[in-house]
Design a protein around this motif. Sequence first.
Motif, PDB file in Angstrom:
ATOM      1  N   UNK A 240       0.981  -1.028   0.328  1.00 12.67           N
ATOM      2  CA  UNK A 240       0.193  -0.275  -0.154  1.00 12.67           C
ATOM      3  C   UNK A 240       0.468   1.557   0.006  1.00 12.67           C
ATOM      4  N   UNK A 241       1.912   1.140   0.691  1.00 12.17           N
ATOM      5  CA  UNK A 241       2.931   2.421   0.445  1.00 12.17           C
ATOM      6  C   UNK A 241       3.980   2.871  -0.774  1.00 12.17           C
ATOM      7  N   UNK A 242       3.433   1.699  -0.920  1.00 17.08           N
ATOM      8  CA  UNK A 242       4.791   1.692  -2.253  1.00 17.08           C
ATOM      9  C   UNK A 242       4.631   2.498  -3.707  1.00 17.08           C
ATOM     10  N   UNK A 243       2.746   2.609  -3.892  1.00 15.41           N
ATOM     11  CA  UNK A 243       2.574   3.514  -4.548  1.00 15.41           C
ATOM     12  C   UNK A 243       2.859   4.864  -4.448  1.00 15.41           C
ATOM     13  N   UNK A 244       2.482   5.103  -2.954  1.00 19.87           N
ATOM     14  CA  UNK A 244       2.781   7.135  -2.714  1.00 19.87           C
ATOM     15  C   UNK A 244       4.016   7.666  -2.402  1.00 19.87           C
ATOM     16  N   UNK A 245       5.020   6.425  -2.223  1.00 15.18           N
ATOM     17  CA  UNK A 245       6.155   6.763  -2.202  1.00 15.18           C
ATOM     18  C   UNK A 245       6.925   7.514  -3.440  1.00 15.18           C
ATOM     19  N   UNK A 246       7.786   8.930  -3.113  1.00 17.85           N
ATOM     20  CA  UNK A 246       8.389   9.347  -4.100  1.00 17.85           C
ATOM     21  C   UNK A 246       9.739   8.266  -4.751  1.00 17.85           C
ATOM     22  N   UNK A 247      10.111   8.875  -6.084  1.00 18.53           N
ATOM     23  CA  UNK A 247      11.098   7.637  -6.205  1.00 18.53           C
ATOM     24  C   UNK A 247      12.446   8.495  -5.987  1.00 18.53           C
ATOM     25  N   UNK A 248      13.134   6.741  -5.621  1.00 21.43           N
ATOM     26  CA  UNK A 248      14.028   7.004  -4.550  1.00 21.43           C
ATOM     27  C   UNK A 248      13.996   6.313  -3.750  1.00 21.43           C
ATOM     28  N   UNK A 249      13.099   6.259  -2.906  1.00 24.47           N
ATOM     29  CA  UNK A 249      12.312   5.839  -1.483  1.00 24.47           C
ATOM     30  C   UNK A 249      11.718   4.662  -1.550  1.00 24.47           C
ATOM     31  N   UNK A 250      12.224   3.890  -0.604  1.00 24.15           N
ATOM     32  CA  UNK A 250      11.526   2.391  -1.188  1.00 24.15           C
ATOM     33  C   UNK A 250      10.766   1.976   0.642  1.00 24.15           C
ATOM     34  N   UNK A 251       9.758   1.124   0.740  1.00 21.67           N
ATOM     35  CA  UNK A 251       9.148   0.123   1.831  1.00 21.67           C
ATOM     36  C   UNK A 251       9.572  -0.812   2.176  1.00 21.67           C
ATOM     37  N   UNK A 252      10.100  -0.836   2.887  1.00 21.62           N
ATOM     38  CA  UNK A 252      10.079  -3.004   3.517  1.00 21.62           C
ATOM     39  C   UNK A 252       9.334  -3.845   4.421  1.00 21.62           C
ATOM     40  N   UNK A 253       9.796  -4.397   4.959  1.00 24.48           N
ATOM     41  CA  UNK A 253       8.687  -4.701   6.269  1.00 24.48           C
ATOM     42  C   UNK A 253       9.526  -4.957   7.163  1.00 24.48           C
ATOM     43  N   UNK A 254       8.772  -4.677   8.250  1.00 18.28           N
ATOM     44  CA  UNK A 254       9.674  -4.953   9.503  1.00 18.28           C
ATOM     45  C   UNK A 254      10.053  -6.031   9.717  1.00 18.28           C
ATOM     46  N   UNK A 255       9.682  -7.633   9.248  1.00 22.55           N
ATOM     47  CA  UNK A 255      10.668  -8.085   9.142  1.00 22.55           C
ATOM     48  C   UNK A 255      12.165  -8.207   8.613  1.00 22.55           C
ATOM     49  N   UNK A 256      11.726  -7.774   7.141  1.00 31.50           N
ATOM     50  CA  UNK A 256      13.318  -7.538   7.200  1.00 31.50           C
ATOM     51  C   UNK A 256      13.973  -6.768   7.171  1.00 31.50           C
ATOM     52  N   UNK A 257      13.553  -5.684   7.660  1.00 29.68           N
ATOM     53  CA  UNK A 257      14.299  -4.423   8.891  1.00 29.68           C
ATOM     54  C   UNK A 257      15.286  -5.587   9.695  1.00 29.68           C
ATOM     55  N   UNK A 258      14.773  -6.317  10.502  1.00 23.68           N
ATOM     56  CA  UNK A 258      14.993  -7.262  11.467  1.00 23.68           C
ATOM     57  C   UNK A 258      16.497  -8.291  11.111  1.00 23.68           C
ATOM     58  N   UNK A 259      15.920  -8.926  10.067  1.00 24.94           N
ATOM     59  CA  UNK A 259      16.618  -9.887   9.207  1.00 24.94           C
ATOM     60  C   UNK A 259      17.715  -8.760   9.126  1.00 24.94           C
ATOM     61  N   UNK A 260      17.855  -7.669   8.802  1.00 26.29           N
ATOM     62  CA  UNK A 260      18.698  -6.864   7.984  1.00 26.29           C
ATOM     63  C   UNK A 260      20.311  -6.814   9.222  1.00 26.29           C
ATOM     64  N   UNK A 261      19.467  -6.116  10.292  1.00 27.41           N
ATOM     65  CA  UNK A 261      19.994  -5.699  11.288  1.00 27.41           C
ATOM     66  C   UNK A 261      20.587  -7.163  12.225  1.00 27.41           C
ATOM     67  N   UNK A 262      20.414  -7.715  12.099  1.00 28.06           N
ATOM     68  CA  UNK A 262      20.966  -9.436  12.565  1.00 28.06           C
ATOM     69  C   UNK A 262      21.758 -10.351  11.487  1.00 28.06           C
ATOM     70  N   UNK A 263      21.321  -9.574  10.417  1.00 30.53           N
ATOM     71  CA  UNK A 263      22.805 -10.033   9.736  1.00 30.53           C
ATOM     72  C   UNK A 263      23.525  -9.476   9.746  1.00 30.53           C
ATOM     73  N   UNK A 264      23.543  -7.851   9.670  1.00 34.39           N
ATOM     74  CA  UNK A 264      24.633  -7.063  10.082  1.00 34.39           C
ATOM     75  C   UNK A 264      25.814  -7.674  11.296  1.00 34.39           C
ATOM     76  N   UNK A 265      25.023  -8.109  12.190  1.00 32.26           N
ATOM     77  CA  UNK A 265      25.525  -9.033  13.221  1.00 32.26           C
ATOM     78  C   UNK A 265      26.320 -10.587  13.168  1.00 32.26           C
ATOM     79  N   UNK A 266      25.391 -10.862  12.300  1.00 31.82           N
ATOM     80  CA  UNK A 266      25.637 -12.597  12.676  1.00 31.82           C
ATOM     81  C   UNK A 266      26.792 -12.751  10.731  1.00 31.82           C
ATOM     82  N   UNK A 267      26.173 -12.000   9.916  1.00 35.36           N
ATOM     83  CA  UNK A 267      26.536 -12.119   8.757  1.00 35.36           C
ATOM     84  C   UNK A 267      28.061 -11.914   9.127  1.00 35.36           C
ATOM     85  N   UNK A 268      29.039 -10.753   9.100  1.00 35.31           N
ATOM     86  CA  UNK A 268      29.464 -10.145   9.432  1.00 35.31           C
ATOM     87  C   UNK A 268      30.711  -9.940  10.435  1.00 35.31           C
ATOM     88  N   UNK A 269      29.975  -9.558  11.364  1.00 38.27           N
ATOM     89  CA  UNK A 269      31.342  -9.362  13.159  1.00 38.27           C
ATOM     90  C   UNK A 269      30.953 -10.884  13.514  1.00 38.27           C
TER      91      UNK A 269
END
Length: 853
Positions: free
Chosen positions: A236-265
Motif C-alpha cells: 500500500x505504501x509503495x505507490x505513494x512514495x516518491x522516486x528513490x524512496x522504498x518501503x520494506x517490512x519490519x521483518x526484513x529490517x530485523x533480518x538486515x540488522x541481524x545479518x549485520x551482526x551475525x553475517x559480519x561480526x
Amino acid sequence: MNASVRISVSSLRAHKRRFAGTFLAVLLGVAFLAGTLVMGDTLRASFDTMFGNATSGTDAVVRSADTITTPGESEGVRQPVDTDLVKTVDETPGVAAAVPNIQGAGQLVAANGKPIGGEGPPTLAGNWIDDPKLNSYQLAEGRAPSKSGEVVVNRGAAETGDLRIGDTTTLRTPDPVKVTIVGLATFGGEDGMAQVTFTGMTQADAEKYLTARPGEAASILVRAGPGTGQQELVDALTPVLPKGIEAITGQELAEENNDMISGQFLSLFTTFLLVFSGVALLVATFSIHNTFAIVVAQRTRENALLRALGASRRQVTASTLVEASAVAVAASAAGLAGGIGIAAGLQALFPAIGFPFPEGDLVISGLAMILPLAVGVVVCLGSALLPAVRAGRTAPLAALRETSVDQSGASRTCAVVGTGLAALAVAITLTGVIVSPSLWLAGAGALLALAAFVVLGPVASTTAVRVLGSPLDRLRGVTGGLARRNALRSPKRTAATASALMIGVAVVSLFTVFGASLKATMDQTVSRSFAGDVAVSTPSFGAGGSGLSPRLAGAIAERPEVDTAVGLGRGVAEVEGEGRALTVTDPVALARTFDLGKVQGSLQDLGADGIAITQNEADKQGLKTGDTTQLAFTDGEKETFTVRAVYGQSELAGDYVITRDAWAPHRTQDSDTLVAVSFKDGVSAADGKTAVEKVAAAYGNPEVQTRDEYAQSSAGGIDMMLTLVYALLALAVLIALLGIANTLTLAVHERTRELGLLRAVGQTRSQLRAMVRWESVLVAAFGTAGGLALGGFLGWVLVKASDGASDSAFAFAVPPVQLLVVALVGLAAGALAGWRPARRAARLDVLRAIATE
C-alpha cells in the motif's frame, strides 16, 4: 575381528597411561571446536531473538532506496528522507502510526570524564520515539525527554559510565552538548545491543545536532492498523512514495540488522576461532601420530608373536585402529562436554570484559555436536593409520630377535622429497609476492613450505640437535652428553615430536612479525605523510566514536602558538559510478601540514567545483589536471567537478580531496576524523601541546598527541589483536607440550632397563632427572628454532603479498625482542614438558629396572 577387539581392549586396560597425552590432545582440540560452534549458534539465536523483540512493533520502514558503499566498508550510506513524508505515509490506508527516525553519531561522556564505548561498535544518538511499539528501545526507568537537553540512555551505557537518572554529562555530536539523563532504556529486553550505546533526545534536539538541516530523518517507522499484514502495508505504501524512496517490512529490517551482526561480526569472529581450532587439531595430529608410532615400535615383538601365532596382517592393523577408535570416541565425547563448558564459561565471561553476551540458554545444534565428534575421530584415526599399517607389516620372525625402536627418518627419500617441496614452495611464493602479486599463490607457497619443513624434519633433526646440544657437553658434562645422544637416537621421533611445537611457534611468529610490520607501516606512513607537530583525534576504531567538531581546527588556529591547524573530515560520493571516500578539508592548509608528494596543478584553486586526486587514482580513471569527472552524492544530486590538482601520496590525506564549500550542500552530520597542528617557529613541543589541550578541553576533551604518540595509538588495535592471537595459540602450544611429555614418558618406559643400569653405575637421581629434562629442552629447542624460521618466512610472505595486493606500501619488520621472548617461552615449555617424565624416571627402582625385559 572379535579377536582384534579383545586384544585392543586388553592392551588399553594394561597400558592406559600410554594414551593419556593422546586423549588430552583430542579432548582439547574437540572442546575448542565444539565450544566455538555452540557459542556461535547461541550468539546468533540470541541476537535474532533480541532484534525480533526490538522491532516486533515495526511493520514497515520507509527509507532511501540507494546506498553508496566505499571500499572496505560493509554498510553503505543512505540519503535521508524528508520528515514531511510522514504525513503522506500516515494518511495511507492500513497505517496506524508513522514517526520519523533520526539517527546519528553521539558519544556519551562518563562520570569520570572519559568517553563511553567507541572501541568498534557504534555510539548512536537519535530522537526518542514516544510510540512504544515503534521504538526499538523500551523505557525501563524514569521518563521520556520532554524538553531540550533531556535524554534517555540505554542502561548498559549508563552502568558503564557510572551515570544515573538526574546526572548531567556531555554528549559529543561531535560538538559537545550538555545533557541531563531523565530515563534509562533497554533494547529487546537487554541493557544494550552488545557494546552499542544509544542516547535518545527530543526530536528538535536530534534535528539540531544530528542532521545537516531540519526536516530530515534516516527513515520513517510505520505501524500497521488491525488486520493489515506487513507485506500488505508495504504494497500500500509503495505507490505513494516518491522516486528513490522504498518501503520494506519490519521483518526484513530485523533480518538486515541481524545479518549485520551475525553475517559480519559473528561470522568473522567464529571463523577466526575456527582457524585456531584447526591449528590446534593440526598440532594434535602430530602428537597423536607420534604416540601411536612409538607404541607400535615398542610392541614390535608383541605384534610379531601375534603374527607367529596365526594373526593376519589385517587383524594386527585392525587391533591398533580399534585402540585408536576407542581413544578417539572417548576423548571426542569428553571434548563435546568440555566444549559446552567452554561456551557456558564464555557466556559468563563476556559481560565481565565489556561484551554483553545476550541472555538465553545455550543453543546446542546437531551440527555443533556431530562435526567436532567426527573431526576428533577422523583426526585420531588418520593419525594412527600409518602406525597401524606398519604394525600389520611386522614379520613373525621379529619375535625371535631383539628389536630396536629407532625409526630413523633421515633417508634419502625424505631428503629428496623435502628439498623438492622446498624448492617448489620458494618458486611459487616468490611468484606470488614479486612476479605476479597474489595472496592465493603466496598462500599455496606457504602451505608447501610447511609441508617441506615437516618432510625435512627428520633429515634436519640430527644436525640441528647436534648444533643446539653442543653447549651441553661443556655445561652439563656427561649428563648433557647423554641427553643429546638420547635426542639423536631417532631422528623421525624427534622431528615428529618437535613438529607439533614447531607449528604452534610458527603461527605465533607469523602474527608477531606481521603485527610488527603493520606497526612499522603505520609509523612509516605517519613519518612520511604527517609534517605537523601534534594530532588531535578520538581514540576509536570501527564504527564507534563521534569524531571531532569541525569548529575545533579553527579554534586551535587562533592560538598564538599555532601556525596551521587543519581538520580532515570525511564524505562519500560515487565517482564515475563507484563509491569513494572523500577528504573534506582546507587544501592549502592540508599541503602545509601533510607531505603530499609531487603536486601537479594547484591546491589553492579548488573552490566549490574543484577536486584533487592522487596520481594512482588519476591513472585508474584516466584523468589529468583540467579534466572533469562526475560525483553523485547521497542526497541524489550529481555535480561535475574539475580536476585542479593531482598529488603523489595518499595514506593520511585520502585519494580524493574537496573543500568544505563543495561538501556543504550534500553533508549529513558533519565531523572531522583528525586535526593536524603545526606550531610557529620557536614554540616548544610542550608549550604548543598544552595550548592545544586547553582548546580541545572545550570540545569534549579529545586526545592531543605528538606525531610519535599518534603513530603508536593508530596501531593500538594491533596489540589487541596479538593479545587475542597469543591467548588462542596457547591451546596449540599446550597440546604440543602434551605431545613432548607423552613422547618422553613412553621413551622412559622403553628405556627402563637402560636407566636402571645408569643408576647402577653411579648416576644420581638428580642427574637422571636433568638428563631427561635436557632431552626435552633439546626437542623443544629444535621445534622452536624451526617454528621461528618458518614463522619469519611466512610473515615475510604475508607482508609482501599484502603489499602487492594493496595500494598502500607495507613495511617488513622483524621484532627481535618479541621473537626472543617466543624462543625463551618455547625452551621453558620444553623444560616444563620434561618435568613429570624426569620425575618418574628418577623414581624407578634400580633392581627392577635392570631386570626389565
